[in-house]
Enzyme design. Sequence first.
Site, PDB file in Angstrom:
ATOM      1  N   LYS A   1      18.322   5.848 -15.985  1.00 27.53           N
ATOM      2  CA  LYS A   1      18.435   5.068 -14.749  1.00 27.53           C
ATOM      3  C   LYS A   1      17.049   4.597 -14.307  1.00 27.53           C
ATOM      4  O   LYS A   1      16.034   5.099 -14.777  1.00 27.53           O
ATOM      5  CB  LYS A   1      19.099   5.907 -13.652  1.00 27.53           C
ATOM      6  CG  LYS A   1      18.360   7.192 -13.318  1.00 27.53           C
ATOM      7  CD  LYS A   1      19.115   8.019 -12.304  1.00 27.53           C
ATOM      8  CE  LYS A   1      18.325   9.292 -11.993  1.00 27.53           C
ATOM      9  NZ  LYS A   1      18.912  10.042 -10.875  1.00 27.53           N
TER      10      LYS A   1
ATOM     11  N   TYR B   1     -12.722  -0.187   0.938  1.00 25.78           N
ATOM     12  CA  TYR B   1     -12.146  -0.382   2.275  1.00 25.78           C
ATOM     13  C   TYR B   1     -12.179   0.917   3.077  1.00 25.78           C
ATOM     14  O   TYR B   1     -11.894   2.002   2.562  1.00 25.78           O
ATOM     15  CB  TYR B   1     -10.697  -0.834   2.157  1.00 25.78           C
ATOM     16  CG  TYR B   1     -10.519  -2.264   1.697  1.00 25.78           C
ATOM     17  CD1 TYR B   1     -10.995  -3.324   2.460  1.00 25.78           C
ATOM     18  CD2 TYR B   1      -9.841  -2.538   0.512  1.00 25.78           C
ATOM     19  CE1 TYR B   1     -10.814  -4.640   2.051  1.00 25.78           C
ATOM     20  CE2 TYR B   1      -9.652  -3.854   0.089  1.00 25.78           C
ATOM     21  CZ  TYR B   1     -10.148  -4.898   0.872  1.00 25.78           C
ATOM     22  OH  TYR B   1      -9.968  -6.187   0.455  1.00 25.78           O
TER      23      TYR B   1
END
Length: 360
Positions: free
Chosen positions: A34, A257
């Site tokens: 899956k 950042y």
Amino acid sequence: MRTSECVVDLGALRHNLHRVRTLRPKASIMAMVKANAYGHGLIPAASALADADALGVAFMEEALQLRAAGIVTPIALLEGVFSPAEMQLAAEHRFHIVIHQEQQLRWLLSANVASLKIWVKVNTGMNRLGFRPEDLLKVWTALKGAPQVGQLGLMTHLACADEMGDGRTQLQLDCFARCQAEVQLQPRVEETSLANSAAILGWPQAQGDWVRPGLMLYGTSPLPAQTAASLGLRPVMSLRAAVMAVQDVKADETVGYGCLWTAHQDQRVALVNFGYGDGYPRTADASTPIAIAGRRYRLAGRVSMDMLAVDIGQDEVALGAPVELWGNNIAADEVASAAATLAYELFCKVTARVPRRYLP
């Protein structure tokens, strides 16, 4: 050209399937594919898992992709069907169907189908999908002898099998045993399935007739106290990139950042052409390991969309040097732990802009 890739070793995938077979030789194996085979590629993974007794998918679309690709292995729909039309379609393709709620039961019993393999899911304590134990006998009785049903099985899912000291798993096993007794399940005729990867490895009393390996097939340990290597598993996915720049930084200067990482000395950082836009976790912290030319280093600062920085200290690192973000040298479990997530999520989040390369 940007040099990043996701390398999937199908030989390692087959090895891990064989490892499951060795650990549980008497059980049939429903191999989980899956979610695009946990990000590894649905069709290539399913093809490599041809020796599994069945394949497990979440829903119809995944199953139909497999059939369209010529995969003939039996397929189980773990979430069942979502409409009466899907019940008919599942029957046409002879999919194994999980029934976990009353509406699906009604759809099945009113469908013009015959002799399907049906798994009844019982909720033994996880409280996601499944009939409550007190309702199971009514469901089982309705299905036994119904012309729509050819073979009947009973399954459940364990919530804490990866936590060896957690008593809730034994409570679920005891509940499942009571459910089997109540419906008078016939051994070798009506089958059972309980064990995910963690239960296969850690709970021998939870095996049942079918096991449902997922994470361990892809070379990662589901047990926090044990590494994949110690369990005899091989990593299937390697995430690779390259050094695209090397930056000198002075003591007390910051990188990235938010200025979250500070150099404690005059040193270098290597910039790698991979970021959260490629699926690398933005939540990874400064303890996250990264290998450059086979040597282990640590992440420096916040992961950006297209790049990340690596603390290389005083080392000389060449432009274009190979980088492994996870794979044979850096376990995905290590990265997942540093990013406060699971290897499942890492694998599934590698984005489409990262080219896949498959090793036979």
